[in-house]
Motif scaffolding. Structure first.
Motif, PDB file in Angstrom:
ATOM      1  N   GLN A  14      -2.294   4.778   4.804  1.00 37.38           N
ATOM      2  CA  GLN A  14      -1.743   3.442   4.885  1.00 37.38           C
ATOM      3  C   GLN A  14      -2.679   2.346   5.402  1.00 37.38           C
ATOM      4  OE1 GLN A  14       2.089   4.162   6.747  1.00 37.38           O
ATOM      5  NE2 GLN A  14       3.026   4.361   4.749  1.00 37.38           N
ATOM      6  N   CYS A  17      -4.603   1.101   2.378  1.00 35.81           N
ATOM      7  CA  CYS A  17      -3.850   0.696   1.182  1.00 35.81           C
ATOM      8  C   CYS A  17      -3.960  -0.818   0.991  1.00 35.81           C
ATOM      9  CB  CYS A  17      -2.383   1.096   1.342  1.00 35.81           C
ATOM     10  SG  CYS A  17      -1.330   0.586  -0.036  1.00 35.81           S
ATOM     11  N   ALA A  19      -1.991  -2.480  -1.220  1.00 35.05           N
ATOM     12  CA  ALA A  19      -0.671  -2.929  -1.691  1.00 35.05           C
ATOM     13  C   ALA A  19      -0.711  -3.539  -3.094  1.00 35.05           C
ATOM     14  CB  ALA A  19      -0.059  -3.903  -0.689  1.00 35.05           C
ATOM     15  N   CYS A  20      -1.452  -2.925  -3.996  1.00 38.33           N
ATOM     16  CA  CYS A  20      -1.585  -3.454  -5.355  1.00 38.33           C
ATOM     17  C   CYS A  20      -0.398  -3.106  -6.255  1.00 38.33           C
ATOM     18  CB  CYS A  20      -2.876  -2.955  -5.983  1.00 38.33           C
ATOM     19  SG  CYS A  20      -2.903  -1.168  -6.248  1.00 38.33           S
ATOM     20  N   SER A  21       0.405  -2.125  -5.851  1.00 34.02           N
ATOM     21  CA  SER A  21       1.602  -1.668  -6.572  1.00 34.02           C
ATOM     22  C   SER A  21       1.307  -0.843  -7.829  1.00 34.02           C
ATOM     23  CB  SER A  21       2.525  -2.831  -6.939  1.00 34.02           C
ATOM     24  OG  SER A  21       3.023  -3.434  -5.773  1.00 34.02           O
ATOM     25  N   ARG A  33       7.239   2.660  -2.821  1.00 37.62           N
ATOM     26  CA  ARG A  33       7.497   1.225  -2.765  1.00 37.62           C
ATOM     27  C   ARG A  33       6.452   0.577  -1.864  1.00 37.62           C
ATOM     28  NH1 ARG A  33      11.685  -0.296   1.669  1.00 37.62           N
ATOM     29  NH2 ARG A  33      11.448   1.436   3.088  1.00 37.62           N
ATOM     30  N   VAL A  34       6.228  -0.705  -2.076  1.00 40.49           N
ATOM     31  CA  VAL A  34       5.306  -1.452  -1.228  1.00 40.49           C
ATOM     32  C   VAL A  34       6.144  -2.196  -0.204  1.00 40.49           C
ATOM     33  CG1 VAL A  34       3.629  -3.329  -1.143  1.00 40.49           C
ATOM     34  CG2 VAL A  34       3.507  -1.633  -2.969  1.00 40.49           C
ATOM     35  N   ALA A  36       6.652  -4.969   2.608  1.00 41.84           N
ATOM     36  CA  ALA A  36       6.226  -6.277   3.120  1.00 41.84           C
ATOM     37  C   ALA A  36       4.894  -6.743   2.547  1.00 41.84           C
ATOM     38  CB  ALA A  36       6.174  -6.249   4.643  1.00 41.84           C
ATOM     39  N   GLY A  37       4.561  -6.290   1.335  1.00 37.36           N
ATOM     40  CA  GLY A  37       3.315  -6.693   0.709  1.00 37.36           C
ATOM     41  C   GLY A  37       2.071  -6.194   1.418  1.00 37.36           C
ATOM     42  N   ILE A  38       2.253  -5.189   2.290  1.00 33.67           N
ATOM     43  CA  ILE A  38       1.142  -4.717   3.113  1.00 33.67           C
ATOM     44  C   ILE A  38       0.658  -3.320   2.729  1.00 33.67           C
ATOM     45  CG2 ILE A  38       0.431  -4.141   5.464  1.00 33.67           C
ATOM     46  CD1 ILE A  38       2.482  -6.208   6.434  1.00 33.67           C
ATOM     47  N   ALA A  40       1.821   0.761   0.739  1.00 29.28           N
ATOM     48  CA  ALA A  40       2.736   1.616  -0.017  1.00 29.28           C
ATOM     49  C   ALA A  40       3.314   2.685   0.893  1.00 29.28           C
ATOM     50  CB  ALA A  40       2.005   2.273  -1.180  1.00 29.28           C
TER      51      ALA A  40
END
Length: 69
Positions: A14, A17, A19-21, A33-34, A36-38, A40
């Motif tokens: 983490q 990461c 957070a590119c999705s 899932r991602v 808070a945009g921070i 995965a």
């Protein structure tokens, strides 16, 4: 002789990461899932360890590990 197949699960490193999705898009079971945009996060109850997320991750921060029995 009892041969039980070990379960496999995805784990995200983490702090690294981005957070590119990408992992979210390729997971066939919606187990990632991602947050808070921070970073995965993997839902261990849904993950079957197929490895699609690890292959797709551009930052190479997802690994598939064997867990328990």
């Amino acid at each position: 002789m009892n041969k039980t197949k070990k379960k496999r699960k995805a784990f995200v490193q983490q702090p690294d990461c981005v957070a590119c999705s990408c992992c979210v898009k390729v997971c066939p079971l919606g187990a990632i899932r991602v947050i808070a945009g921070i970073m995965a996060q993997v839902d261990m109850a849904k993950c079957v360890g197929c490895g699609k997320c690890a292959k797709e991750c551009p930052a190479s921060v997802i690994e598939i590990r064997e867990v328990g029995t």
